[in-house]
Design a protein around this motif. Structure first.
Motif, mmCIF file in Angstrom:
data_model
loop_
_atom_site.group_PDB
_atom_site.id
_atom_site.type_symbol
_atom_site.label_atom_id
_atom_site.label_comp_id
_atom_site.label_asym_id
_atom_site.label_seq_id
_atom_site.Cartn_x
_atom_site.Cartn_y
_atom_site.Cartn_z
ATOM 1 N N LEU A 16 0.622 -0.892 -0.092
ATOM 2 C CA LEU A 16 -0.244 -0.546 -0.377
ATOM 3 C C LEU A 16 1.445 1.539 0.129
ATOM 4 N N LEU A 17 2.338 0.762 0.571
ATOM 5 C CA LEU A 17 2.840 2.079 1.105
ATOM 6 C C LEU A 17 3.136 2.495 -1.065
ATOM 7 N N LEU A 18 3.559 1.155 -1.200
ATOM 8 C CA LEU A 18 4.605 1.856 -2.504
ATOM 9 C C LEU A 18 3.433 2.250 -3.418
ATOM 10 N N THR A 19 2.285 1.827 -3.626
ATOM 11 C CA THR A 19 1.431 1.880 -4.467
ATOM 12 C C THR A 19 0.704 3.212 -4.269
ATOM 13 N N ALA A 20 0.911 3.993 -2.980
ATOM 14 C CA ALA A 20 0.463 5.091 -2.757
ATOM 15 C C ALA A 20 2.027 6.215 -3.479
ATOM 16 N N CYS A 21 3.130 5.813 -3.840
ATOM 17 C CA CYS A 21 3.683 6.607 -4.356
ATOM 18 C C CYS A 21 3.211 6.893 -5.593
ATOM 19 N N GLY A 22 2.334 6.053 -6.208
ATOM 20 C CA GLY A 22 2.931 5.907 -7.786
ATOM 21 C C GLY A 22 3.757 5.433 -8.633
ATOM 22 N N GLY A 23 3.565 6.337 -9.803
ATOM 23 C CA GLY A 23 4.809 6.362 -10.524
ATOM 24 C C GLY A 23 6.342 6.801 -9.893
ATOM 25 N N ASN A 24 6.207 7.531 -9.801
ATOM 26 C CA ASN A 24 6.628 8.845 -9.790
ATOM 27 C C ASN A 24 6.851 9.736 -9.143
ATOM 28 N N ALA A 25 5.740 10.323 -9.146
ATOM 29 C CA ALA A 25 5.200 11.327 -8.166
ATOM 30 C C ALA A 25 3.398 10.927 -7.689
ATOM 31 N N SER A 26 3.270 11.883 -6.453
ATOM 32 C CA SER A 26 1.330 11.727 -6.823
ATOM 33 C C SER A 26 1.504 13.429 -6.425
ATOM 34 N N ALA A 27 -0.240 13.388 -7.047
ATOM 35 C CA ALA A 27 -0.112 15.035 -7.388
ATOM 36 C C ALA A 27 0.328 15.334 -5.019
ATOM 37 N N GLY A 28 0.039 16.850 -5.579
ATOM 38 C CA GLY A 28 0.162 17.521 -4.475
ATOM 39 C C GLY A 28 -0.821 18.052 -3.860
ATOM 40 N N THR A 29 -1.435 16.895 -2.816
ATOM 41 C CA THR A 29 -3.189 17.192 -2.822
ATOM 42 C C THR A 29 -3.298 17.542 -1.460
ATOM 43 N N ASP A 30 -2.359 17.480 -0.486
ATOM 44 C CA ASP A 30 -1.890 18.056 0.561
ATOM 45 C C ASP A 30 -1.870 19.981 0.886
ATOM 46 N N THR A 31 -2.290 20.971 1.092
ATOM 47 C CA THR A 31 -1.945 21.859 1.535
ATOM 48 C C THR A 31 -1.838 21.966 2.927
ATOM 49 N N ASP A 32 -0.929 22.637 3.875
ATOM 50 C CA ASP A 32 -1.078 23.530 4.603
ATOM 51 C C ASP A 32 -0.904 24.585 5.230
ATOM 52 N N GLY A 33 -1.358 25.393 5.928
ATOM 53 C CA GLY A 33 -0.652 26.805 5.923
ATOM 54 C C GLY A 33 -1.663 27.473 5.623
ATOM 55 N N LYS A 34 -1.679 29.009 5.021
ATOM 56 C CA LYS A 34 -2.413 29.930 4.623
ATOM 57 C C LYS A 34 -1.519 31.531 4.713
ATOM 58 N N GLY A 35 -1.959 31.945 3.203
ATOM 59 C CA GLY A 35 -1.288 33.117 3.120
ATOM 60 C C GLY A 35 -1.638 33.092 1.044
ATOM 61 N N SER A 36 -0.652 34.615 0.709
ATOM 62 C CA SER A 36 -0.808 33.871 -1.051
ATOM 63 C C SER A 36 0.665 33.721 -1.350
ATOM 64 N N LEU A 37 1.618 33.247 -0.200
ATOM 65 C CA LEU A 37 2.610 32.352 -1.351
ATOM 66 C C LEU A 37 2.418 30.801 -0.958
ATOM 67 N N THR A 38 2.638 30.390 -1.817
ATOM 68 C CA THR A 38 2.733 29.133 -1.545
ATOM 69 C C THR A 38 3.710 27.978 -2.288
#
Length: 338
Positions: A16-38
């Motif tokens: 499951l861990l490796l599947t979660a890694c996908g091929g090369n990368a999984s899309a950036g779905t987790d976001t933390d913090g706030k503000g105009s700069l990412t």
């Protein structure tokens, strides 16, 4: 070659861990913090995000962090070069290959730890007992990863060269399948994969990189992000939080292991083993001349093997502005409990 079948319940968490890694990368779905700069941050499973979250260092961010997860260092640095990622964590070898390809990457921070989690693993029923016996055998490894150099260095210590073994360049998901099905004789890999195989009793250590590799890990940034004053300030803050998080882990190993296990799907005993063997040995160190010289040695090794096309001047791929009063890169790591 005979197949070595593993109990499904033991292998499922890592699958499951490796599947979660996908091929090369999984899309950036987790976001933390706030503000105009990412700040776009590249990570590997059980890496920076897990440590920061467990230590509470993702609280009170006045900028956003968008996470993307990669299977290993090389594809992460490809994303840095492509400006898809502003900064990310990798081992000691991916920056050398990226530099050899003249990628737009810059090492901005370093940690020094033991290399006991960097191991060449063999199945439990393997007849191999010494690295010298790898001659003529097949070994799985992720090309351009820290395990790639660890394999080269381990073979050299045993009096062998890379041409003496049958190298199978495989990312962790494919290497796992090859290893557990008996399609390769050995697997050169890093924690937490090392701990997963050991804790699930699917194999044992033939040798580790301890004492033969430099034990360095890096945070590597995109030059464009470093030229942006606001992003450079966010990177500075991010690195300070990451250094504090590692200090927090030193005295909270079980707590972090639980968080890490929950986020990655790893069994808690595997997570704790990896924490003790590898992660809590790392101390923040300066990006200095000793570090550059050590990485240069790795670069020269791969150039001599014709795996890097030409001479690399590693000093051209570092930025020392974030060193502060950190100790030398040769400072001793914390003792491993693994």
């Amino acid at each position: 070659m005979r197949r070595r079948l593993a109990p499904a319940a033991l292998l499922l968490p890592l699958a499951l861990l490796l599947t979660a890694c996908g091929g090369n990368a999984s899309a950036g779905t987790d976001t933390d913090g706030k503000g105009s700069l990412t700040l776009d941050v590249g990570d590997q499973k059980g890496g920076s995000e897990a440590i920061l979250r467990a230590a509470g260092e993702l609280d009170n961010l006045d900028y956003k962090i968008k996470w993307s997860t990669f299977t290993s260092g090389p594809p992460l640095l490809e994303a840095v070069n492509a400006k898809a990622v502003d900064i990310g964590g990798v081992g000691n070898t991916p920056p050398v290959f990226a530099a050899g390809a003249d990628s737009k990457i810059t090492v901005v921070a370093a940690w020094h730890g033991t290399s006991k989690g960097d191991a060449i693993l063999v199945p439990n029923d393997s007849e191999l007992t010494d690295p010298a016996q790898l001659k003529g055998r097949s070994v799985a490894v992720a090309q351009g990863s820290s395990a790639n150099y660890q394999l080269v260095a381990s073979l050299k210590k045993a009096g062998l060269g890379l041409n003496d073994v049958k190298v199978k360049y495989l990312q962790p998901a494919d290497a796992l399948a090859a290893f557990t099905s008996g399609k390769v004789d050995a697997w050169a890999v890093w924690d937490p994969y090392t701990s997963q195989i050991l804790q699930s009793k699917q194999g044992h250590v033939l040798t580790t990189g301890d004492g033969i590799t430099n034990g360095l890990t890096f945070q590597v940034a995109a030059p464009g992000a470093l030229k942006d004053k606001k992003k450079a300030a966010a990177i500075d803050d991010y690195l300070k939080r990451l250094r504090r998080a590692y200090k927090w882990v030193y005295s909270h190993e079980p707590e972090w292991a639980k968080v890490w296990a929950k986020e990655t799907g790893l069994p808690e005993d595997v997570a704790l083993a990896a924490v003790k063997r590898t992660y809590t040995t790392r101390v923040a160190v300066a990006v200095d001349q000793q570090l550059i010289a050590s990485e240069q040695e790795i670069a020269d090794t791969f150039t001599s093997l014709k795996l890097i096309p030409g001479k690399v001047d590693f000093g051209n791929f570092v930025d020392t502005r974030f060193n502060g009063d950190l100790p030398a890169s040769t400072s001793a790591p914390r003792p491993s409990e693994g």
